[in-house]
Design an enzyme around this catalytic site. Structure first.
Site: not given
Ligand code: DQA
Length: 145
Positions: A9-10, A73, A97
């Site tokens: 997400p995001n 990720n 990961e």
């Molecule tokens: C992330 C780190 C996570 O804690 C965060 O919620 C993300 C991105 C990173 O790629 O640094 O959305 O996975």
């Protein structure tokens, strides 16, 4: 070899989302770098991003018998999703990961990964390079198996 690259997400907002933390590259640009490295290594990659936990679980389940490895990720689901962890455990496909940011330098709730204990390994803190290091690591892990 064929790999599935999963973005949680995001991550679709990369480039605009907290660039001081996640960098200025868009997800499309990151995917392009991954695809270029995959071509150099002589392997195939496919990409999937979702903001929805269930869609990521469906993608992991569909990877069974289709992919040799997963580069993931899980974004915020890293720290919360027992269901994604269970999906990865269920399919048993080797995965690496990755995180763009160094999660261990950040808030304490990011210090716990529910998925990393099942991973071949975890790479974080190198921005886009985390994905490229992760792909190389997954590739050599599977080649040397
Ligand atoms: C992330 C780190 C996570 O804690 C965060 O919620 C993300 C991105 C990173 O790629 O640094 O959305 O996975």
């Amino acid at each position: 070899m064929k790999f599935l690259v999963l973005h949680g997400p995001n991550l679709n907002l990369l480039g605009r989302r907290e660039p001081g933390v996640y960098g200025i590259l868009t997800l499309a640009e990151i995917n392009l770098s991954i695809a270029q490295l995959a071509a150099e290594l002589g392997c195939a990659v496919e990409f999937f991003q979702s903001n929805a936990e269930g869609d990521l679980i469906d993608a992991i389940q569909s990877a069974l018998d289709e992919y040799d490895g997963i580069l993931i990720n899980p974004a915020a689901y890293t720290h919360t999703s027992i269901a994604i962890r269970d999906a990865l455990a269920s399919v048993g496909i080797p995965f690496v990961e990755v995180h763009l940011s160094n999660v261990y330098k950040r808030e304490s709730f990011r210090h716990v990964s529910l998925t990393a204990p099942l991973a071949v390994g975890q790479i974080c803190g190198f921005g886009c390079e985390s994905y490229l290091l992760g792909l190389r690591a997954l590739f050599s892990h599977l080649k040397n198996r």
